[in-house]
Design an enzyme around this catalytic site. Structure first.
Site, short mmCIF file in Angstrom:
data_model
loop_
_atom_site.label_atom_id
_atom_site.label_comp_id
_atom_site.label_asym_id
_atom_site.label_seq_id
_atom_site.Cartn_x
_atom_site.Cartn_y
_atom_site.Cartn_z
N CYS A 60 -17.52 21.56 -33.12
CA CYS A 60 -18.63 20.67 -33.43
C CYS A 60 -19.89 21.46 -33.76
O CYS A 60 -20.61 21.15 -34.71
CB CYS A 60 -18.88 19.72 -32.27
SG CYS A 60 -20.20 18.51 -32.57
N CYS A 120 -16.18 14.49 -25.64
CA CYS A 120 -17.03 13.33 -25.94
C CYS A 120 -16.27 12.21 -26.64
O CYS A 120 -16.60 11.04 -26.47
CB CYS A 120 -18.23 13.76 -26.78
SG CYS A 120 -17.83 14.26 -28.49
#
Length: 369
Positions: A101, A193
């Site tokens: 990410c 997440c």
């Protein structure tokens, strides 16, 4: 300077934005929408990027008096982070989606758009220290995130800011409260997440499906159990192996190797988990240039732990690591990050993706897993 403050809706990014505003920069806040169907609420400390998080980020921006926008990166996030995560597990690897990410979303896609819009840098709430291109561990060792930032190139670091890395977390929360930020006591997010349930095996199973294979004793070659896919296993795993009881010696058995081509999961004693050498590819050197000789330093193979002194050499597009002390539970797909010890905070030298390890038990390379 014109600074784009990435605001997740948490306390760290809110204080990071506040600090760059206080420093006199021209600041705009942005929240990244990373899910095509975000939940309304977070589940305690699990997950992120919910509608609640977006609202918290907007309220923090209002307190700071800065413009605020929500940018949709859901498609890019799915392609570069979620799909990569699933494919890596299907290949018997153990990836870290936070690294991907940072590499692909926050400091590539986001930073590229920021530069195109005339911003000089992107500020985030990561716990790390960055000065003159030198990336160091954060002052708060328990919150240090330099490991998941080590994948950033020299160019990416040149347009990054980590305003909270020089301060312990407890003080960050106190500062948030003093600044009137409602997120001062908001729980930190944990785990992955995009898997708010915390059930990684179920998440992967729904996307990979059933791919039967065998759990095999690494010493005897005996088939101990059947399984539905190598994505349900990681190196060093002890529970959920589908086998009854310990090994013949009465000691626990762990996953020691994964062979995705045959669907074989090898299990054995803890001694088989110890490694003394690591081969890795896709090296990123923080300085922008690969070292010309051996480096005596420290390596880390997990976000929280897995640290040992080592000698590291650049080899082609990767690196070869010779550990001074054995590490356990080292898996292909993980990142190995190289640090040079320094009193002001260990300096990140570079990182690479692990492809193979050399075992203490066999002294032979275990090969790609």
């Amino acid at each position: 300077m014109r600074i784009l403050a990435a605001m997740s809706g948490g306390v760290d990014s809110a204080v990071a934005a506040a600090r760059v505003v206080a420093a006199g920069h021209d600041v705009v806040g942005v929240h990244l929408a990373l899910s095509s169907a975000p939940g309304t609420l977070r589940t305690g400390s699990r997950g992120c990027c919910s509608k609640e998080d977006a609202g918290d980020a907007r309220r923090a921006a209002d307190v700071l008096g800065i413009p605020f926008y929500v940018w949709d990166f859901a498609d890019r996030f799915k392609e570069d982070v979620i799909d990569d995560f699933v494919e890596s597990y299907a290949a018997g690897q153990t990836p870290n989606p936070c690294l991907r990410c940072n590499e692909k979303i926050k400091f590539s896609a986001l930073a590229d758009r920021a530069v195109a819009l005339g911003f000089d840098a992107v500020a985030t709430g990561h716990y790390a220290q960055l000065e003159d291109g030198v990336l160091r561990r954060a002052v708060d060792a328990d919150k240090d995130q330099s490991y998941v930032l080590a994948v950033l190139t020299a160019e990416q670091l040149s347009r990054a800011m980590f305003p909270v890395g020089d301060t312990p977390k407890e003080q960050i929360r106190a500062e948030a409260e003093a600044r009137g930020l409602a997120v001062a006591n908001k729980p930190d997010s944990h785990d992955i997440c995009f898997i708010p349930s915390g059930d990684t095996r179920a998440f992967l199973g729904a996307r990979i499906g059933v791919r039967p294979g065998a759990v095999v004793d690494a010493d005897s070659g005996q088939v101990l159990a059947e399984h539905e896919g190598v994505h349900g296993f990681t190196i060093g795993q002890r529970k959920g192996l589908g086998i009854s009881g310990p090994g013949p010696d009465g000691r626990p058995r762990y996953v020691t190797a994964i062979e995705p081509e045959t669907g074989t999961v090898l299990v054995g004693g803890a001694e088989r988990l110890q490694v003394l050498s690591i081969s890795a590819d896709r090296a990123v050197w923080t300085s922008g240039t690969a070292p010309t000789g051996p480096i005596e330093g420290v390596v880390q193979v997990r976000a929280h732990g897995g640290i040992a002194p080592a000698v590291v050499e650049a080899v082609g597009t990767g690196m070869q690591v010779t550990l001074r002390e054995p590490l356990t539970g080292v898996a292909a797909g993980q990142a190995v990050v190289v640090y040079r010890p320094d009193p002001a905070g260990d300096i990140v030298v570079g990182s690479a993706t692990i492809t193979a390890t050399g075992s203490v038990a066999t002294t032979e390379p275990l090969g790609d897993r």
